[in-house]
Design an enzyme around this catalytic site. Sequence first.
Site, short mmCIF file in Angstrom:
data_model
loop_
_atom_site.label_atom_id
_atom_site.label_comp_id
_atom_site.label_asym_id
_atom_site.label_seq_id
_atom_site.Cartn_x
_atom_site.Cartn_y
_atom_site.Cartn_z
CG ASP A 23 -81.68 -25.18 54.85
OD1 ASP A 23 -80.69 -24.81 55.51
OD2 ASP A 23 -81.66 -25.37 53.61
CG HIS A 44 -78.40 -26.99 53.40
ND1 HIS A 44 -79.17 -26.07 52.73
CD2 HIS A 44 -77.23 -27.09 52.71
CE1 HIS A 44 -78.49 -25.62 51.68
NE2 HIS A 44 -77.32 -26.23 51.65
CB SER A 91 -76.49 -25.86 48.47
OG SER A 91 -76.07 -24.85 49.36
#
Length: 604
Positions: A326, A357, A210
């Site tokens: 995601d 994710h 991320s």
Amino acid sequence: MKKILLLLLFVFAAKTNAQEKATPIFKDGEAQIVEAFNDTSKWIRTDLWVETTFDTDGDGKLDRMHVDVTRPAQTETEGLKLPVIYESSPYYAGVAADTPGLFWEVKHEIGAKEKQRTRVEVQRRGKRPIISNSQVKTWVPRGYIVVHSSSPGTGLSDGSPTVGGDNESLAPKAVIDWLNGRAKGFTEREGNEEVKAFWATGKVGMTGTSYNGTIPLAAATTGVNGLEAIIPVAPNTSYYHYYRSNGLVRSPGGYLGEDIDVLYDYIHSGKEANRPHNNKVIRDTELANGMDRASGDYNDFWAGRDYLNDMKPMKAALLMSHGFNDWNVMPEHSYRIYKRAKEMGIPSQIFYHQNGHGGPPPMKMMNRWFTRYLHGIKNNVENDPKAWIVRENDKKNEPTPYAAYPNPDAKDVTLFLGEGAPKAGKLSLNKTSKVKETLVDNYSFSGETLAQAAYTNHRLIYVSPTLKEDLHLSGLSSITIKAASSKAAVNLSVWLVSLPWNSGRRTKITDNIITRGWADLQNYKSLTKSAPLKEGKFYEMTFNLQPDDQIIKKGQQIGLMIFSSDNNYTLLPEPGTELTVDLNGTSITIPVVGGKEAFMKATE
């Protein structure tokens, strides 16, 4: 004779001593766990601060980044030099609480002036950031040094967060420069006692998930020498693509009303005394003036936070990882960078799984990547297949290899719409309809509800014949839509779905939603300039949906659903706006493995 005997004993002792020294071990092209590196009680852990080339907190001094180092004892006692695995993050010192009003209010007309949201402050956790041990446990026993750093304006690092600004690229560059003897490191945040990275070979690999996966890419775009390989996992590669979609103000999944200034508040855990300056200069000026929630247009502010625009100096070998489902950091983020890296001739691979994710590549893939580019072991990884995709029912560590992504055998197939509203119309290879069909916007109904409805005027849906055999889609679908609105602005949401909808207890993430996309019809000509729509006038717009690679099972139908406000992602204006679609000017192009022939075989 005695001299010869003594010499032999000396040579033998030297050889024995050399044999006792711990060094990395490799098998089948992968770094192995070395027992001598595996004793955590002997690891050397150090905190230090690396001086950067910028001052973003306005105190007149170059910002210093807090750095945490963990290395095997042999780097101190035996003169061993090792490569570095490096992760940087804005999260190590904690984040802001989910305070009411933190996010922007989304229940208002598109383009309307918005009420100011609630600003928040991060309460830092403890005197020192809590840095994860996951990288340390994985890589130190395998013959690496692990380095962590807090990004600007977070934790014990100086500076200010800029959420994609230049300092978030230059900060990890400074750390890599220090690891190569080109920048200064200090034992204290304010002190002058220098510390050297004498134990580093100078070769660095970065990884993270991320935001922590964005920073490796940010560092790589500087072209810094020594950064040999990166493995970004679900990285945000463009803040425009994260907070906007084809001109539309769109939230990331699960965070309705979030925007770039919200993320700034969320991570701003740095020194309290610096926060008023940072807030004034960055959040309340640079971000506030650039983000433009009124139009959603692409501008210089967003272009400066799009790493695709900065890739020219990049040379680090790239292994991307992302999930096709995601809906937070959407799969286009990795694809666009992987595609450009391939075009630039950078060694590149992409790993896609079917989940949401996060989710790194299998350890074997990561190990081979870092072994090749950091230790220099010729394991032939650069000749491995360029794409690895976890098929729908396979284990995550058992991806299927492909020559490339999208699948080289995928070809675009264009499907046309046949009337049927408010029930379902047809989706077929032939253009048959010249009618116009209308839906009425109402955010009270979720996309999932609309997709399952047999009869509703809040969406238009068009379905293919039932598949007689499996159909493999690989790549980007795109829609060309000709539509008119009853207002000057309208949300446009498009889902590609697999029907009948599976709502049972054992529903898989790969069921139901194939892919989706969003757009602002006001941007039909350009992403950089929108114009109010004239009531009843038809406008034509083409845009891509999110990349996917999915096998639609025999017995299913492919459905194209067009609706307006998507209550998990878009602004939510007063219900009642009418969106009329000209079926004759609308089509969907899908990437079918085997092309038109495969589609016909599966549907006729």
